[in-house]
Design a protein around this motif. Structure first.
Motif, PDB file in Angstrom:
ATOM      1  N   ASN A   1      44.231  32.414   5.743  1.00 29.50           N
ATOM      2  CA  ASN A   1      42.950  32.717   5.096  1.00 29.50           C
ATOM      3  C   ASN A   1      42.679  31.870   3.854  1.00 29.50           C
ATOM      4  O   ASN A   1      41.890  32.244   3.008  1.00 29.50           O
ATOM      5  CB  ASN A   1      42.831  34.199   4.751  1.00 29.50           C
ATOM      6  CG  ASN A   1      42.316  34.989   5.935  1.00 29.50           C
ATOM      7  OD1 ASN A   1      42.135  34.426   7.015  1.00 29.50           O
ATOM      8  ND2 ASN A   1      42.061  36.258   5.744  1.00 29.50           N
ATOM      9  N   THR A   2      43.349  30.774   3.713  1.00 30.76           N
ATOM     10  CA  THR A   2      42.961  29.831   2.670  1.00 30.76           C
ATOM     11  C   THR A   2      42.346  28.632   3.383  1.00 30.76           C
ATOM     12  O   THR A   2      42.223  28.617   4.602  1.00 30.76           O
ATOM     13  CB  THR A   2      44.161  29.334   1.843  1.00 30.76           C
ATOM     14  OG1 THR A   2      44.908  28.422   2.647  1.00 30.76           O
ATOM     15  CG2 THR A   2      45.030  30.479   1.399  1.00 30.76           C
ATOM     16  N   ASN A   3      42.030  27.635   2.611  1.00 29.67           N
ATOM     17  CA  ASN A   3      41.434  26.445   3.212  1.00 29.67           C
ATOM     18  C   ASN A   3      42.470  25.444   3.706  1.00 29.67           C
ATOM     19  O   ASN A   3      42.111  24.388   4.206  1.00 29.67           O
ATOM     20  CB  ASN A   3      40.506  25.769   2.204  1.00 29.67           C
ATOM     21  CG  ASN A   3      39.160  26.461   2.169  1.00 29.67           C
ATOM     22  OD1 ASN A   3      38.728  27.001   3.171  1.00 29.67           O
ATOM     23  ND2 ASN A   3      38.521  26.446   1.035  1.00 29.67           N
TER      24      ASN A   3
ATOM     25  N   ASP B   1      44.565  24.240   6.324  1.00 25.04           N
ATOM     26  CA  ASP B   1      44.551  24.450   7.764  1.00 25.04           C
ATOM     27  C   ASP B   1      45.891  24.001   8.328  1.00 25.04           C
ATOM     28  O   ASP B   1      45.974  23.065   9.093  1.00 25.04           O
ATOM     29  CB  ASP B   1      43.396  23.617   8.327  1.00 25.04           C
ATOM     30  CG  ASP B   1      42.992  24.060   9.717  1.00 25.04           C
ATOM     31  OD1 ASP B   1      43.550  25.061  10.191  1.00 25.04           O
ATOM     32  OD2 ASP B   1      42.132  23.397  10.298  1.00 25.04           O
TER      33      ASP B   1
END
Lengths: 353, 214
Positions: free
Chosen positions: B65-67, B69
């Motif tokens: 759920n963070t950026n 990837d």
């Protein structure tokens, strides 16, 4: 009617494209739309189509250029940074009057930005993005079923006007799952692709796909002709949804998944006695200006809600043309506005803050 | 309930909701391990708050759920194999791609009996028929180096799910069970749908934890 299945937005749009007769897909994976490529990679070889993962987005869009020039139904898909890379190719495709479908499942930006949902590519989609005088037809579905229906129609629209059609969703639409139905739809009556460079068999003059014009007058003439076609598009293709607008005093303008968050807010506001309504543009270009202009005669104000710092709000203001106040509320960088935040923004507008 | 519980299934089958409910319904020390390296959104990490407030340990991929990837699994996962007091629920990513991440823990799974659930949603396009289910089930087994021990019918059509749709999926899952010899452990249904009397195997009432913002 076929039975409903549960599908993720990205898969559903890939399947819809296949059912619309798309047999060529060129792309490069990027979150949050990678499932489009994954689905195409699995399905295309089974149905005599071609999935090709290009070495970059620049290659992918130029493969689309070539396939479209040969008259094929072709699609590419990406997310924001990838769509930026494709802009040169898009401009060339427009300059050659070729139909194709381009999907942008928007994520936070600028730069690499993030992988969470956003709508901050609105300007890029509707105000150019590539160079030159041109428009894309930009479609913004808000549910997976609408995404399916719009994707199927997008190919027909592209062929009818010889224009690229962009389908703009956000990461949420790409990633969420909803029930969908694929009905056999009657397509539009389309002109034959007499312009396609697909072999003459020695029977006709060859067709040339080109966007370079040596004489300025020739180029101007062509651009003017193209803008005549844009007028047709503006006349025929504008689409929007109005929700509880009949007696509304405050209109929320929102598109895509945020329109669904806004609907929840409309209900909450009505429960506390504020007559709210929603206008949801389904085509971002051509923009449903008339819907906003009409509403401006009766409502007290508008609030544009976006996952951006305020982009569509400019088109709402142009449509309302100073008749009523047009305010803005947005979150950006991958943050989704909540119904509560939207309600607060409408209350503030009502109190004149 | 066994100590090690692995929740697998095809992509979009409802694994995460099943895993969350399995963890929430367990009494005693429980840890849920989000091993989904496939999905960027709608995942166990979304329910971290409610899980923790119920005293359930939550192990998430470091950047969930963070950026970022990046499908990196934390070394903390090893703790559930060594802490024999805790019941572990592994929420694995979809299809064989997600199951691949289990391979590295194989030696721990060979040391004690485990339960591996395979979740089936017969309203997903690739698993409408028993053949499609079995194909993906075998792919998951091969990628994970583990055997599926239990089937779960989690057939659903999101908000349009009805008892009829679940029972239609039940037929598919029961046929898979007949052909593979793997028993049906549960029919997993949203808590407002009552089908207790209509199936032979136990029913798991699902509370839904992952929600859209509208």
């Amino acid at each position: 009617m076929a039975e409903k299945v549960l599908m993720k937005g990205n898969e559903a749009l890939a399947e819809a494209a296949i059912q619309a007769g798309c047999r060529l897909f060129f792309g490069y994976p990027i979150t949050p739309q990678t499932e489009v490529s994954a689905y195409m990679a699995k399905r295309m070889p089974k149905i005599g189509g071609t999935f090709l993962q290009a070495e970059s987005e620049v290659s992918a869009i130029n493969m689309v250029y070539g396939a479209a020039g040969a008259g094929a139904r072709v699609m590419t898909s990406s997310s924001s940074p990838g769509i930026s890379l494709k802009q040169e190719g898009i401009s060339y495709i427009v300059g050659s009057d070729l139909p194709c479908v381009i999907v942008n499942i928007v994520r936070g930006g600028p730069g690499l930005g993030g992988i969470q949902p956003a709508q901050s590519d609105y300007f890029q989609a509707v105000k150019g993005g590539g160079h030159g005088d041109y428009h894309l037809i930009v479609l913004a579905p808000s549910s997976i079923q609408e995404l399916v229906d719009i994707t199927q129609e997008a190919f027909d629209i592209a062929d009818q006007y010889r224009m690229p059609v962009m389908i703009m969703g956000d990461g949420m639409l790409g990633q969420m799952m909803e029930p969908v139905e694929f009905g056999a739809k009657e397509g539009r009556k389309l002109p034959e692709k007499t312009w396609a460079a697909c072999g003459t068999d020695g029977k006709r003059e060859r067709n040339i796909i080109n966007s370079l014009y040596i004489e300025a007058a020739d180029l101007e003439k062509l651009v003017l002709e193209r803008y005549e076609r844009y007028k047709e598009v503006e006349k025929n293709e504008v689409k929007w949804e109005e929700y509880m607008t009949e007696d509304a005093e405050y209109i929320i303008a929102a598109y895509g998944t945020i329109a669904r968050v806004a609907k929840t807010a409309v209900h909450a506001l009505r429960e506390e006695g504020i007559k709210a309504g929603l206008i949801r543009p389904i085509t971002l270009w051509p923009f449903p200006s008339a819907a906003f202009a009409n509403a401006a005669e009766t409502v007290k104000g508008f609030l544009s809600v976006e996952m951006s710092m305020g982009q569509m709000v400019e088109d709402v203001r142009l449509a309302v043309n100073g008749k009523k106040p047009v305010e803005f509320f947005g979150r950006t960088g991958g943050i989704v506005p909540t119904p509560d935040e939207i309600c607060d923004a409408v209350r503030k507008m009502k109190e004149g803050k | 309930m066994k100590r090690l519980n692995v929740v697998t299934g095809h992509f979009g089958s409802g694994k995460t909701e099943f895993a969350l409910n399995l963890a929430m319904q367990n009494t005693g020390k429980t840890t849920i391990v989000d091993m989904d390296t496939v999905n960027p959104y709608y995942r166990t990490a979304d329910a971290e708050g409610v899980l923790k407030s119920h005293g359930i340990g939550v192990i998430l991929p470091r950047f969930a759920n963070t950026n970022v990837d990046l499908p990196a699994l934390p070394s903390e996962i090893f703790s559930v194999f060594t802490d024999k007091e805790t019941t572990a629920v592994f929420d694995v990513g979809g299809d064989e791609d997600g199951a691949l991440a289990l391979g590295q823990y194989n030696r721990y799974f060979s040391e004690e009996p485990y339960e591996m659930y395979f979740i089936v949603n017969a309203r997903r396009p690739l698993t409408r028929e028993p053949d499609g289910v079995i194909e993906i089930l075998r792919e998951v087994e091969n990628a994970s180096h583990l055997r599926v021990t239990s089937l779960v019918n989690a057939t659903n059509l999101g908000p349009e799910t009805s008892a009829e749709i679940i029972l239609e999926g039940q037929k598919v899952v029961e046929e898979v069970s007949r052909r593979t010899g793997i028993p049906v452990a549960f029919t997993a249904v949203r808590e407002d749908i009552d089908i207790e009397a209509l199936v032979q195997n136990p029913v798991m009432q699902l509370k839904l934890y992952i929600k859209t913002p509208f």
